[in-house]
Scaffold this motif. Structure first.
Motif, PDB file in Angstrom:
ATOM      1  N   ALA A 144       0.824  -1.208   0.000  1.00 23.97           N
ATOM      2  CA  ALA A 144       0.000   0.000   0.000  1.00 23.97           C
ATOM      3  C   ALA A 144       0.857   1.257   0.000  1.00 23.97           C
ATOM      4  O   ALA A 144       0.493   2.274  -0.620  1.00 23.97           O
ATOM      5  N   THR A 145       1.993   1.212   0.662  1.00 23.68           N
ATOM      6  CA  THR A 145       2.860   2.381   0.746  1.00 23.68           C
ATOM      7  C   THR A 145       3.496   2.699  -0.598  1.00 23.68           C
ATOM      8  O   THR A 145       3.486   3.859  -1.044  1.00 23.68           O
ATOM      9  N   THR A 146       4.055   1.697  -1.265  1.00 22.73           N
ATOM     10  CA  THR A 146       4.690   1.968  -2.559  1.00 22.73           C
ATOM     11  C   THR A 146       3.654   2.390  -3.599  1.00 22.73           C
ATOM     12  O   THR A 146       3.945   3.217  -4.472  1.00 22.73           O
ATOM     13  N   ARG A 147       2.436   1.855  -3.486  1.00 18.95           N
ATOM     14  CA  ARG A 147       1.395   2.270  -4.436  1.00 18.95           C
ATOM     15  C   ARG A 147       0.975   3.718  -4.190  1.00 18.95           C
ATOM     16  O   ARG A 147       0.685   4.458  -5.145  1.00 18.95           O
ATOM     17  N   ALA A 148       0.962   4.152  -2.932  1.00 19.06           N
ATOM     18  CA  ALA A 148       0.644   5.554  -2.624  1.00 19.06           C
ATOM     19  C   ALA A 148       1.740   6.477  -3.167  1.00 19.06           C
ATOM     20  O   ALA A 148       1.455   7.550  -3.705  1.00 19.06           O
ATOM     21  N   ILE A 149       2.987   6.058  -3.029  1.00 19.07           N
ATOM     22  CA  ILE A 149       4.104   6.847  -3.564  1.00 19.07           C
ATOM     23  C   ILE A 149       4.017   6.917  -5.078  1.00 19.07           C
ATOM     24  O   ILE A 149       4.198   7.985  -5.686  1.00 19.07           O
TER      25      ILE A 149
END
Length: 338
Positions: free
Chosen positions: A250-255
């Protein structure tokens, strides 16, 4: 532990049995893990930035010395482009030298002052880069003993050019007249044998060891690595000229969404890239939190087991691969006669 089967400039330089070096893992490369690598015949590096307090860092070095029975181990010094992140490193270098550490891995900005201090103290140091161009530059400008070159497949920071290890390895050997370590995507002994066959002196391995018993992270994180395929990593932060490969979460997709929108203000990214978020993820077992380093060699991490078991499997596989090459070799004399 397997007996020595391969002798290279790196095994001689570090005084180790196997041409396998475990690079520093932020938050994870502590005394227990590094000692396990050393005791299994490789070389490991405690990440100095993981232990910012001088007392905490000293205690970790003392623990490693005890766990290795006095065998040499290393310290990783990463020089960040954010200068405020480097304020503790000079003192940590002195602490490490005072404690008898003489093996170092440097990365990030060219650490000329650090390398000169290490060499003056009789230490051994290799510098890690992401391109052969930077390898050539580092070899000519830094008094290092060896150079590590990581390919696009690696976890963490693979650079901007994203050239794979199978190209980087022979090219680095051709252009750099120093011992070469190759990292990025290496998770089997056959790959270790391959980089040796291409002229390198050791494999630099990180992701494959993420599932080691001695790594303190939560088993839920290790299971995420085990379940991952080679396609389950994400490349982010190229727009910041600081490309990072980690778990696709979820974090890399938000970035990635911020980058898609063309956001250039780093403050928008800060909540996602804070190092403490990574530490919390490792502690709590939440693989969706933080940018968690993982390279494409995750596909070879198939179980949680001790470092020694992983190392033994790598060496057995490398020996078998070398044997396969011998079995299919035509042979110089017969070939010449034909």
């Amino acid at each position: 532990m397997r007996p020595q089967r391969f002798k290279t400039r790196i095994t001689e330089l570090f005084g180790i049995d196997h041409p396998i070096v475990a690079g520093g893992l932020m938050w994870l490369a502590d005394a227990a893990y590094v000692a396990a690598v050393v005791n299994a015949g490789g070389m490991g590096f405690i990440t100095a930035k993981t232990f910012p307090g001088p007392g905490e860092f000293e205690a970790e070095l003392d623990k490693a010395t005890k766990l290795t029975g006095g065998k040499p181990f290393g310290v990783n010094l990463y020089l960040s482009v954010h200068t405020d992140h480097n304020k503790d490193l000079p003192a940590q270098l002195e602490i490490a030298l005072d404690k008898g550490v003489r093996h170092f891995e440097t990365a990030g900005l060219p650490p000329l002052d650090f390398v000169e201090r290490i060499k003056d103290a009789g230490g051994v140091v290799f510098h890690k880069v992401a391109t052969v161009k930077h390898a050539v530059s580092a070899a000519s400008k830094l008094p290092v003993d060896a150079i590590a070159v990581v390919g696009a497949e690696c976890g963490g920071h693979p650079g901007l050019n994203l050239v794979g290890s199978i190209v980087q390895a022979p090219l680095a050997v051709q252009r750099v007249d120093k011992p070469i370590l190759i990292g990025g995507g290496i998770g089997t002994g056959a790959q270790v044998a391959a980089v040796l066959a291409m002229g390198a002196d050791a494999a630099l391995i990180g992701t494959r060891f993420l599932v080691a018993s001695e790594i303190w992270s939560h088993d839920a994180i290790k299971q995420r690595v085990i379940d991952a395929q080679e396609t389950d990593t994400a490349l982010v932060l190229a727009s910041m000229r600081n490309t990072f490969r980690g778990i696709d979460n979820a974090t890399t997709r938000a970035i990635a969404e911020l980058e898609r929108q063309g956001v250039t203000d780093f403050e928008a990214y800060r909540p996602y890239v804070m190092g403490l978020a990574q530490k919390q993820a490792y502690t709590e077992g939440d693989p969706e939190k933080g940018i968690l380093s993982m390279g494409q060699a995750c596909v070879f991490a198939d179980r949680i087991e001790p470092v020694e078991a992983i190392m033994d499997r790598l060496i057995d596989d490398a020996v078998a691969a070398a044997g396969r090459m011998g079995a299919i070799s035509i042979g110089g004399t017969a070939a010449a006669a034909e």
